[in-house]
Design a protein around this motif. Sequence first.
Motif, PDB file in Angstrom:
ATOM      1  N   SER A 202       0.811  -1.223   0.000  1.00 26.92           N
ATOM      2  CA  SER A 202       0.000   0.000   0.000  1.00 26.92           C
ATOM      3  C   SER A 202       0.839   1.265   0.000  1.00 26.92           C
ATOM      4  CB  SER A 202      -0.950   0.031   1.203  1.00 26.92           C
ATOM      5  OG  SER A 202      -0.239   0.265   2.414  1.00 26.92           O
ATOM      6  N   TYR A 203       2.123   1.134  -0.431  1.00 29.49           N
ATOM      7  CA  TYR A 203       2.965   2.336  -0.466  1.00 29.49           C
ATOM      8  C   TYR A 203       2.453   3.344  -1.484  1.00 29.49           C
ATOM      9  CZ  TYR A 203       6.543   0.072   2.414  1.00 29.49           C
ATOM     10  OH  TYR A 203       7.214  -0.514   3.442  1.00 29.49           O
ATOM     11  N   ILE A 204       1.915   2.814  -2.643  1.00 36.02           N
ATOM     12  CA  ILE A 204       1.474   3.732  -3.691  1.00 36.02           C
ATOM     13  C   ILE A 204       0.325   4.594  -3.184  1.00 36.02           C
ATOM     14  CG2 ILE A 204       0.394   3.844  -5.984  1.00 36.02           C
ATOM     15  CD1 ILE A 204       1.948   1.355  -6.743  1.00 36.02           C
ATOM     16  N   GLN A 205      -0.593   3.949  -2.473  1.00 38.31           N
ATOM     17  CA  GLN A 205      -1.703   4.711  -1.925  1.00 38.31           C
ATOM     18  C   GLN A 205      -1.226   5.721  -0.882  1.00 38.31           C
ATOM     19  OE1 GLN A 205      -5.037   4.982  -2.683  1.00 38.31           O
ATOM     20  NE2 GLN A 205      -4.245   3.929  -4.503  1.00 38.31           N
ATOM     21  N   ASP A 206      -0.237   5.333  -0.091  1.00 37.58           N
ATOM     22  CA  ASP A 206       0.319   6.272   0.898  1.00 37.58           C
ATOM     23  C   ASP A 206       0.965   7.463   0.204  1.00 37.58           C
ATOM     24  OD1 ASP A 206      -0.497   4.777   3.059  1.00 37.58           O
ATOM     25  OD2 ASP A 206       1.385   3.659   3.211  1.00 37.58           O
ATOM     26  N   LEU A 207       1.675   7.168  -0.882  1.00 35.86           N
ATOM     27  CA  LEU A 207       2.317   8.262  -1.623  1.00 35.86           C
ATOM     28  C   LEU A 207       1.264   9.173  -2.250  1.00 35.86           C
ATOM     29  CD1 LEU A 207       5.271   6.371  -3.364  1.00 35.86           C
ATOM     30  CD2 LEU A 207       5.414   7.953  -1.448  1.00 35.86           C
ATOM     31  N   PHE A 208       0.227   8.552  -2.854  1.00 39.66           N
ATOM     32  CA  PHE A 208      -0.822   9.361  -3.473  1.00 39.66           C
ATOM     33  C   PHE A 208      -1.546  10.197  -2.421  1.00 39.66           C
ATOM     34  CE2 PHE A 208      -1.384   6.240  -7.260  1.00 39.66           C
ATOM     35  CZ  PHE A 208      -0.184   6.699  -7.797  1.00 39.66           C
ATOM     36  N   ALA A 209      -1.796   9.590  -1.279  1.00 38.86           N
ATOM     37  CA  ALA A 209      -2.479  10.341  -0.217  1.00 38.86           C
ATOM     38  C   ALA A 209      -1.619  11.507   0.257  1.00 38.86           C
ATOM     39  CB  ALA A 209      -2.798   9.410   0.959  1.00 38.86           C
ATOM     40  N   LEU A 210      -0.302  11.247   0.357  1.00 36.90           N
ATOM     41  CA  LEU A 210       0.607  12.311   0.773  1.00 36.90           C
ATOM     42  C   LEU A 210       0.622  13.433  -0.254  1.00 36.90           C
ATOM     43  CD1 LEU A 210       2.699  13.230   2.876  1.00 36.90           C
ATOM     44  CD2 LEU A 210       4.435  11.957   1.611  1.00 36.90           C
ATOM     45  N   MET A 211       0.561  13.045  -1.553  1.00 36.63           N
ATOM     46  CA  MET A 211       0.521  14.079  -2.597  1.00 36.63           C
ATOM     47  C   MET A 211      -0.721  14.952  -2.464  1.00 36.63           C
ATOM     48  SD  MET A 211       1.608  11.845  -5.920  1.00 36.63           S
ATOM     49  CE  MET A 211       3.054  10.812  -5.906  1.00 36.63           C
ATOM     50  N   HIS A 212      -1.837  14.289  -2.256  1.00 32.51           N
ATOM     51  CA  HIS A 212      -3.087  15.049  -2.145  1.00 32.51           C
ATOM     52  C   HIS A 212      -3.039  16.014  -0.959  1.00 32.51           C
ATOM     53  CE1 HIS A 212      -5.866  13.543  -5.232  1.00 32.51           C
ATOM     54  NE2 HIS A 212      -5.223  12.367  -5.125  1.00 32.51           N
TER      55      HIS A 212
END
Length: 1745
Positions: free
Chosen positions: A1517-1527
Amino acid sequence: MAPPPPRELLAVFEAALLGPAPPSPSQRVELLHAVRDAAPAFGALLSFPGPKASDRTQVESKEVRLPDMPPITLDDTDVQTALKLSDELNLNEFECVRLLVDANRQSVALDQGLDADLMSEIEEQLQPLFNDGLQHRIITLVKELNREEPAGIGRPNSERYVLDFRGALVERRAIVSRERLSLSHCLALSALIKLMSPKEVKDVFSILKDCAAEANQNTSVELQITYGVLFSLVATFISDALSTSHDKGSLSSSDSSFRHEFHELVMRTGNNMTVEGFVGVVRLVWSVHLMLTQDRSNSREMSDIWSCLEIICHQNSFEFLWERVLKTAAYQNDDEDIVYMYTGYTHKLMMCFISHPTSRDKIKEIKKKAMIALSPYGPPRDHREDPARNGEQGGQPTNEPFVSLLELIREIYQKEPELVHGNEELWNFVIYAGEDHTNTQTLVAFLGLLSTLASTEVGAAKVYELLQGKFYRSVGWSTLFDCLSIYEEKFKKSIQSSASILPDFPEGDAQALVAYLAVLQKVVENGNPMERRKWFPDIEPLFKLLSYENVPPYLKGALRNSIAAFIKVSPLLKDAIWNYLEQYDLPVVTAPLGHNTATQIYDMRFELNEVEARRESYPSTISFLKLINALIAEERNISDKGRRFMGIFKFVYEDVFGPFPQRAYADPQEKWELALACLEHFRMVLSMYDINDDDIYASVNTSAPSSIGRQLPLLELLKDFMSGKVAFRNIMNIILVGVDSIINDRTTQTYGILLEKTVHLSLEIFILVMEKDLALADVFRPLYQPLDVILAKNHRQIIALLEFIRYDYLPQIQQCSIKIMGILSSRIVGLVQLLLEADVGKTVIEDYAACLEFRFDDFQVIEDTKNDVGVLILQLLVDNIYRPAPNITHLLLRFDVNGSIERTALKPKSHYSCLKVILDNLEKVTKPDINALLHEFSFQLLYELCLDPLTCGPVMDLLSTKKYQFFSKHVGTIGVTPLPKRNTNQSLRISTLHERAWLLKMLALALHLSDISSPVYREACVAILYHTFGQCADNFQSTSLVHSRDASTGIGNEPANRNKVMDLLEVLQFRCPDTSVKYPQLLSNLGVKSKIEEILRNSVTCEFGGVYYYSERGDRLIDLEAFHGKLLQISQELNSQLSEPEKSELKESVHHLLKWAWRYNKNLEEQAAQLHMLTGWSQIVEVAVSRRMSLLDDRSQLLFELLDASLSATTSPDCSVKMAYILTNVSLTCMAKLRDERFICPAGADSDAVTCLDIISSKQLPNAACNSLLFKLVTAILRNESFETLRRRQYALLLSYFQYCRSILDSDVPPSVLRFLLLEEQEADDDDFTLQKVLKEHNELAQANFSIIRKEAQAIVDLVTKDAVHGSEAGKAISFYVLDALISIDHEKYFLNQLQSRGILRSCLSDITNYLSKGNSRAISNIIKERAGEIDKKSLIAPVLRIVTSFTSLVDSADFLEVKNKIVREIVDFAKQHQSVFNSILRENVSGANLFTLERLSLVVSILSKVWAYEENEECSYIQDLFALMHSLFSLDFGSLNFMQSPNMIENQKSEFVAFGLCFSLISYLYVLATKKNMRFQVSYDHNNDQQQPTLQMVSDLLNSITLVLERVAEEKYMLLNKVRDLNELSRKEVDEIIKLCMKQDCISPNDNIRKRRYIAMIDLSCMAGNRDQLITLLLQIAECAITILLVHFQDEACAKDLSPFSDELFPVLERLEHFKEDKVGRSLKLFHRSVTTLKEMTIRSMTI
């Protein structure tokens, strides 16, 4: 040249003549110069001008001009004092003023065994003085000082008391008597240099009669004066008679008139028997002189000789010389060297007398007369008998002359036994004197002489041979043993015949046997240990008379005394003695303590109470106790703790010592002999035995039977003291007599020495009791209490114990008093008040000071430092510093104990105390070979006083004065003096190391605590720095201190002062010997090696069964006696299994181990001393560097020298790991200060303005110096001996070095900013410090650093990675920081490739996995939360993530795809294994994050952005964490974030930079997805989708924020640069505001000028401008990534059709970006504008669609 002051002259003489070693060449020269310079003062010895009216008038005018002094102004008190001195002493008024000026300004006996050449040179210097009448002057003074006039003892109405050097009142007559005594000694010694003239001889003879008439037996000083005058005549006559040099003699045989006149003077008799006795001694000397110088042809002279001999024998002058001179307390207590001289000349006198034919004829005559006159049955007079008690007149002979002659000779050799060696005349006389004795008196006297001659090993062998029967018919060993057997047989038959009364023992025979037994005792005691075993094979006859009631007690005493001599002959004989005593001697019948026996039997109790008590004489009991004590002392089996001797203890305790004070004594000596024997028994009980808890509880168990066999002597004695009973009261009554009374008895009574020993034993017993009483007190309370509580019930008891510090006849008594003071001061809180209330405080202060001063002045080397009174006093002072105030230290050092300690104004000059003594001696530091230990503890005391909050202020104020300046001058004297050789004097070597350590620590503390705003303290600090570092800052060079020619400072006297710090470090660099033990092979073979190792591993002290003890310095050393006991115990267990050769080898092995233990102790002490001095060295260096750098000049060079020296020492093979650790700490401090040098404004400019050139030219070490430091640091890190803690410090030093070398000023100030500032300033193209040159040098330094590291790359990487894998938490953390630093300087990626190619990446990551998991089931996130505070500082996470981030750089640079894939796979696996850690970091709240959290988040995102694009399996789930951090991050308003609201502007900028670095990592990830993975993003967020996805709207928002921030940052940079440019126009207040805004207030002080303030502000503003410049670059990169992502989507036809609404929002942003100017952002924007223009065109196209 003016003569030296008397005290200095005395010190020169003592140093050269009384030292432990022969005088050095410099001492010889100094001595001879002192003798020559002092000649005028000696020539006018004690001659002073009388009063003068004109001088008196000038004194009354209050201003006096002395010839060799500046004008002296006097006040009313001075005038009054000077005039009173003039009237009282008949002195000139000017001399009285001189006395006042030198208020604090004796004779030296030349020691034996000195260099003959030196003595000859001294004699040559002194001879003219004697030729000029010095001897006559001494004679006159001895006579005149005794007159009642101002120049003598004073008129009847004169002041009776004067002040001594301590300020104490003393009697004037006593002072004058002491002066006369010194002069009489000088008179006697002067005869060794020049004989008196005939007139002087007659004058001295007259003075002798005057002195003798006034002398009283109780006035010892007057008697000693008389003896000095007497022996000056003895030395003169004997020296003249024996002299072969006529230039010395002045009483030659040709001077017949003098011989006739003096003979008539000598032959006149008088009525005063004391005078007649002294004249009789002169007659004896005169007769010997006549015999040796007689003209045999002159019948008149022979007649004179015989007439003189007749009157000598008639008056028995031998007896007077023996009893009234040699045996008196006054003679025995005189100066030791003087007594030796007196006895030596008496020896010469008697040898001449017994060897000359004329006197031998007279001896034969008086011997024959004695044989005829004395009854063979008359008992001889007891030598202890007092003539006055029997009604005899003093001075009248009570013995025959021959008997007195024997006694006199005996007395001579009893005092100096070594004079017997090689004395053939004496042995010839002994052989003659031992022949044909017909009466007891002569036999006893002769045997008494033999007992004295047997006092040495040679004498004992000679006497043994004499009594073997070959020389005498009736005097021999057979006579002794036959007589004993005869009487034993006679008494046995009498008992068998049932006679009611045993026959009397003839007194004469008893006295003869006593004399024989005394000879036997001496022969056995002093005989050769091997030979004496064969001399007396059967000693049973000595025991057989002990049980008979009719045997006189004194004979029993002699028997037991002789038996005691055999105890040490052999262990077997000792056991036999025990058996014989049980068989023959009187029993000791005892009942339990407190009970009496019902029946009366003849035992020791009966003999004591019924026989000896009636006679008032106790020889039998005394001898019994001595014998028992000697036997018990040799016992090795003490497991029963003295139970088998309980009966003896009870007898001693109840029957002997209990009624001891109430008994009557015919001879006072016996009283103290009895007390001594009892006290010795008590001392053995207290010292030999120990008790445990079981013994204590058993003693209070009332159900146990109270038989003697169950009682312990030690417990019973302790109970007595802890309840204040009999033993305590009797001993305390001895002490309460008072030190003054005991001193008087010691100096005037013959039993004084016994009394002295009694007092010493009493004090020792008190100490032993106080060592054990606390262990019993808790069990025994309230019936029994600690001894201090018992003593405190009567304050007189405590005072009496403490006042024995004044007793200077026996140092051991002073030692005991000091130890008691130490114990009581630790137990009694109000001890100081107690002393003050008793009005003895001042006395105690002065007594301790006098004792300490005497020890400092002493020339005797004390081997056992535990019993050094000086050391004990200093330790007492140190131990009491931190006890509640007021304490003993405060009292003895003259603090205000009645007021405020911390406000005391110390005045050692006017108050005599230990402080004055210590300071005076530390100022000179004389006799270092003798007083090194005192100097060491003195410096420790001052250091501890400066450290204590209460005493710090007064002591610092005192030591900072110009007179002392913390003794900094000694850095260049004792500090850098070469150490004594280890094989010559290791103890001195150790002490001098500690001495230097305390000095350096005190100087460091002074530098640390001093307030340099005070001129006095500032001057002291400058002096310390000057003496230590050899320099001080230019602005201090003008101070009077530096240019002072004051000898006390020594500053300014050296043309070029050296840096003593380097010399001190050089002194320290030596290798300590190995302390490991090497076991003999036999011990390994026998299997006892492990037992010995176990003994040595046990760290328990010897008090608790171990073998260690702690020295006075705190070192844990091996107790040799305890270790020996353990080894003996092992040996005894093995003995039964060994053969004789093996036993011998085992004994040798034990001896070997004891020698090793002794060497171990010394070597361990030396190692500790070395470390201690290094600690002191490190402290003064670190304090000077960190706190007083502003007082030093050429700071960068000094720091480099210190760094270089410290690193060089660390790499030395002589440097231990402990030393390396200390040296590395010093290096760290110096490196940190070197980095701080950039904040020091360059000096030398005349204006207040600063320029960028000042920044560029800030002090930086040359590249060669930096390279040298790095090379030595690498060598130090790779040293063979190391440990992790040391390497951690070395790694920190390496990191600090890299930080120092990173940039000219700071990594945040890029060259572009510096170039802009330079262009704004004056043209500096031709300046040596141009930016291009500095940058070039910096690049060269970086390359050189990398080259040095690369040469040792393999070893360094192995070591650092080993610590990173296997080290502690802190070790791992700093190891990863080091790896990160190595990678950061490695632009070639050499280290990264090394790490990756050798698989270190995988091993590091694997170990980190183990570390982070910690082998338990708890979530890593929980661990992080629980230890958040620790992780902020010490966690491995941040450095590990940096390393992993560095490895990601290999992804792009790898040349081979398989290598690249391998690296990516390892990093991906690492990220998967630590999902919880990564997730917890990724999910931190960005808006509230601190700098540390942002950095970790940035590292994690940077790792994932580089490698996760290659991972297709999304299980973490790193990609989702990165996307969430971007948002969450891209939509933020960066102007409102918490991390940008800190009051520290520079901190704000750093946080902002990290945040945009995070944005760059995220946008870079999107860039990879869009360009390489062909991923296309939605225009906006889909609310129907649960998973967050990146959108173009998010990218546009980021681009919009970046645009706004770019505008703001560019403006900030422009403003900062303008502020730097205009900085020289700003006021001090405005500059201070800038400094405050940047939080750099600690870089300046209120005294700093405006130029330095501007310099600090320029640095800070330049750093801020550099940060803005770097942020602009980062923002442009983010913008370029965002624009590229948008271009990709606009260029994709499938996406472009949906971008029309989005384009409307994007277009304004692009327009703003298009208007950015290059001059605003400071770099080329062509490519950037091209991208913006392209995107803008596409946006317009999309909008039209």
